[in-house]
Design a protein around this motif. Sequence first.
Motif, PDB file in Angstrom:
ATOM      1  N   ARG A   1      23.521  23.187   8.662  1.00  0.00           N
ATOM      2  CA  ARG A   1      23.490  23.967   7.424  1.00  0.00           C
ATOM      3  C   ARG A   1      23.681  25.458   7.673  1.00  0.00           C
ATOM      4  O   ARG A   1      24.285  26.154   6.868  1.00  0.00           O
ATOM      5  CB  ARG A   1      22.158  23.752   6.707  1.00  0.00           C
ATOM      6  CG  ARG A   1      21.828  22.309   6.385  1.00  0.00           C
ATOM      7  CD  ARG A   1      20.569  22.223   5.549  1.00  0.00           C
ATOM      8  NE  ARG A   1      20.020  20.873   5.523  1.00  0.00           N
ATOM      9  CZ  ARG A   1      18.964  20.523   4.802  1.00  0.00           C
ATOM     10  NH1 ARG A   1      18.347  21.430   4.071  1.00  0.00           N
ATOM     11  NH2 ARG A   1      18.513  19.285   4.840  1.00  0.00           N
ATOM     12  N   ASP A   2      23.132  25.951   8.781  1.00  0.00           N
ATOM     13  CA  ASP A   2      23.106  27.399   9.001  1.00  0.00           C
ATOM     14  C   ASP A   2      24.471  27.969   9.352  1.00  0.00           C
ATOM     15  O   ASP A   2      24.820  29.065   8.901  1.00  0.00           O
ATOM     16  CB  ASP A   2      22.101  27.740  10.105  1.00  0.00           C
ATOM     17  CG  ASP A   2      20.674  27.446   9.700  1.00  0.00           C
ATOM     18  OD1 ASP A   2      20.392  27.421   8.485  1.00  0.00           O
ATOM     19  OD2 ASP A   2      19.832  27.237  10.600  1.00  0.00           O
TER      20      ASP A   2
ATOM     21  N   VAL B   1      18.148  13.290   4.679  1.00  0.00           N
ATOM     22  CA  VAL B   1      17.550  14.535   5.161  1.00  0.00           C
ATOM     23  C   VAL B   1      18.599  15.636   5.255  1.00  0.00           C
ATOM     24  O   VAL B   1      18.407  16.753   4.752  1.00  0.00           O
ATOM     25  CB  VAL B   1      16.888  14.316   6.538  1.00  0.00           C
ATOM     26  CG1 VAL B   1      16.403  15.636   7.122  1.00  0.00           C
ATOM     27  CG2 VAL B   1      15.741  13.320   6.422  1.00  0.00           C
ATOM     28  N   GLU B   2      19.724  15.336   5.895  1.00  0.00           N
ATOM     29  CA  GLU B   2      20.714  16.368   6.172  1.00  0.00           C
ATOM     30  C   GLU B   2      21.465  16.835   4.933  1.00  0.00           C
ATOM     31  O   GLU B   2      22.019  17.938   4.922  1.00  0.00           O
ATOM     32  CB  GLU B   2      21.714  15.865   7.218  1.00  0.00           C
ATOM     33  CG  GLU B   2      21.125  15.696   8.596  1.00  0.00           C
ATOM     34  CD  GLU B   2      20.526  16.999   9.123  1.00  0.00           C
ATOM     35  OE1 GLU B   2      21.131  18.067   8.928  1.00  0.00           O
ATOM     36  OE2 GLU B   2      19.434  16.935   9.712  1.00  0.00           O
ATOM     37  N   ASN B   3      21.487  16.021   3.887  1.00  0.00           N
ATOM     38  CA  ASN B   3      22.236  16.386   2.692  1.00  0.00           C
ATOM     39  C   ASN B   3      21.351  16.753   1.511  1.00  0.00           C
ATOM     40  O   ASN B   3      21.825  16.841   0.375  1.00  0.00           O
ATOM     41  CB  ASN B   3      23.193  15.251   2.323  1.00  0.00           C
ATOM     42  CG  ASN B   3      24.218  15.010   3.411  1.00  0.00           C
ATOM     43  OD1 ASN B   3      24.990  15.901   3.756  1.00  0.00           O
ATOM     44  ND2 ASN B   3      24.215  13.812   3.982  1.00  0.00           N
ATOM     45  N   ASP B   4      20.095  17.031   1.802  1.00  0.00           N
ATOM     46  CA  ASP B   4      19.149  17.448   0.771  1.00  0.00           C
ATOM     47  C   ASP B   4      19.229  18.966   0.596  1.00  0.00           C
ATOM     48  O   ASP B   4      18.335  19.720   0.976  1.00  0.00           O
ATOM     49  CB  ASP B   4      17.738  17.017   1.157  1.00  0.00           C
ATOM     50  CG  ASP B   4      16.724  17.339   0.061  1.00  0.00           C
ATOM     51  OD1 ASP B   4      17.141  17.554  -1.097  1.00  0.00           O
ATOM     52  OD2 ASP B   4      15.508  17.385   0.378  1.00  0.00           O
ATOM     53  N   HIS B   5      20.356  19.432   0.053  1.00  0.00           N
ATOM     54  CA  HIS B   5      20.558  20.869  -0.162  1.00  0.00           C
ATOM     55  C   HIS B   5      21.658  21.046  -1.208  1.00  0.00           C
ATOM     56  O   HIS B   5      22.441  20.120  -1.477  1.00  0.00           O
ATOM     57  CB  HIS B   5      20.942  21.561   1.149  1.00  0.00           C
ATOM     58  CG  HIS B   5      22.171  21.019   1.803  1.00  0.00           C
ATOM     59  ND1 HIS B   5      23.438  21.487   1.514  1.00  0.00           N
ATOM     60  CD2 HIS B   5      22.339  20.038   2.723  1.00  0.00           C
ATOM     61  CE1 HIS B   5      24.325  20.830   2.237  1.00  0.00           C
ATOM     62  NE2 HIS B   5      23.696  19.935   2.974  1.00  0.00           N
TER      63      HIS B   5
ATOM     64  N   ALA C   1      24.879  29.507  16.728  1.00  0.00           N
ATOM     65  CA  ALA C   1      25.440  29.299  15.392  1.00  0.00           C
ATOM     66  C   ALA C   1      26.288  30.488  14.975  1.00  0.00           C
ATOM     67  O   ALA C   1      27.351  30.327  14.355  1.00  0.00           O
ATOM     68  CB  ALA C   1      24.308  29.069  14.387  1.00  0.00           C
ATOM     69  N   TYR C   2      25.832  31.694  15.313  1.00  0.00           N
ATOM     70  CA  TYR C   2      26.605  32.897  14.979  1.00  0.00           C
ATOM     71  C   TYR C   2      27.952  32.894  15.694  1.00  0.00           C
ATOM     72  O   TYR C   2      28.989  33.198  15.089  1.00  0.00           O
ATOM     73  CB  TYR C   2      25.797  34.144  15.346  1.00  0.00           C
ATOM     74  CG  TYR C   2      26.531  35.442  15.071  1.00  0.00           C
ATOM     75  CD1 TYR C   2      26.738  35.872  13.763  1.00  0.00           C
ATOM     76  CD2 TYR C   2      27.004  36.224  16.112  1.00  0.00           C
ATOM     77  CE1 TYR C   2      27.420  37.055  13.506  1.00  0.00           C
ATOM     78  CE2 TYR C   2      27.681  37.415  15.865  1.00  0.00           C
ATOM     79  CZ  TYR C   2      27.887  37.825  14.556  1.00  0.00           C
ATOM     80  OH  TYR C   2      28.563  38.996  14.309  1.00  0.00           O
TER      81      TYR C   2
ATOM     82  N   ARG D   1      19.782  32.472   7.465  1.00  0.00           N
ATOM     83  CA  ARG D   1      19.984  31.025   7.557  1.00  0.00           C
ATOM     84  C   ARG D   1      20.231  30.459   6.166  1.00  0.00           C
ATOM     85  O   ARG D   1      20.079  31.144   5.149  1.00  0.00           O
ATOM     86  CB  ARG D   1      18.765  30.357   8.189  1.00  0.00           C
ATOM     87  CG  ARG D   1      18.411  30.873   9.578  1.00  0.00           C
ATOM     88  CD  ARG D   1      17.283  30.046  10.180  1.00  0.00           C
ATOM     89  NE  ARG D   1      16.849  30.578  11.463  1.00  0.00           N
ATOM     90  CZ  ARG D   1      15.764  31.337  11.645  1.00  0.00           C
ATOM     91  NH1 ARG D   1      14.994  31.636  10.593  1.00  0.00           N
ATOM     92  NH2 ARG D   1      15.445  31.786  12.834  1.00  0.00           N
ATOM     93  N   ALA D   2      20.571  29.180   6.123  1.00  0.00           N
ATOM     94  CA  ALA D   2      20.862  28.535   4.841  1.00  0.00           C
ATOM     95  C   ALA D   2      19.659  28.522   3.915  1.00  0.00           C
ATOM     96  O   ALA D   2      19.808  28.524   2.689  1.00  0.00           O
ATOM     97  CB  ALA D   2      21.370  27.117   5.078  1.00  0.00           C
TER      98      ALA D   2
END
Length: 314
Positions: free
Chosen positions: A61-62, A102-106, A254-255, A279-280
């Motif tokens: 996500r980030d 979990v991973e798509n709960d956004h 991530a950056y 972050r996200a």
Amino acid sequence: MPRYTRRAALALFALGVGYAAYRYAQNRRGVQAAKALYANPLAQPEGALNVYHLGHSLVGRDMPAMLAQLAGDGHAYDSQLGWGTSLRDHWEPEVPINGFEVENDHPRFRPAKEALSSGQYDAIVLTEMVEIADAIKYHDSAAYLARWAGLAWDANPNARIYLYETWHHTDDGNGWLARIDRDLRKFWQGRVKYPALANGDAPIHLIPAGQVKAAFVRAVEAQGGVGEVQSLHDLFSERDDGTPDTIHFNDLGAYLVALTHYAVLYHRTPVGLPYALMRADGTPARAPSPEVAALMQRTVWEVITRHPETGVAA
């Protein structure tokens, strides 16, 4: 540029001749012929992009959130993620996607097939699970890369398709840098991307994040460490018990990957971009020091502009 015969490619793969397509790519088209698809760079985008990310925790996500901050106003994105999910598992409805809920709960989640079928995205960034050799052997990577690309191009012939090259575990017995050097040509290009181009003349471009990470690590090692980064391990997370996470990036990693996506997608040097990002979830990411950020930005542009398959002019 006319798009390749997507339906023909998909039909061939659906009939189970992925290996034949691979042999065709290797023997008839070959590496040099495949590279001819990248002889002319893409035009630089005129404005902000709408981007779709399909993958797993090496997307996360980030990183897309950081990319959006680097790109500025107008950049939009959605994604579908899983835990170590292959392109095949994202495609096949009967195959469960580990960690899907979990991973798509956004708010940025959008189902992948719905998203690509909409034709609303300027760029689609696809990546494969790692271990990449296992993905090729057991998950038919080239066939499913062709399917996702075909789905996107059927809805939007002008969409730009990218394969995001990732990396392997830092404790790999063959050597982390040695595998980065080997795996791009052997696996990501030779066994995934080039076979997916068989029977067509539309390129799938490359986001060479693995190559960028390796180049940055070598630059750090050549200087005996730079600021807070002394080795490749400083780009990776720690597990909850404090032991090194050998595959997932931390905020610094991530950056670096977000800079790589920015440079490829927007055809702009990342030198001078901000490095204190969020972050996200809206919390401040750990920012690199100015000297580390500057070395990351220079390294990204050096790597991107010497890889024709990024579509960015040298």
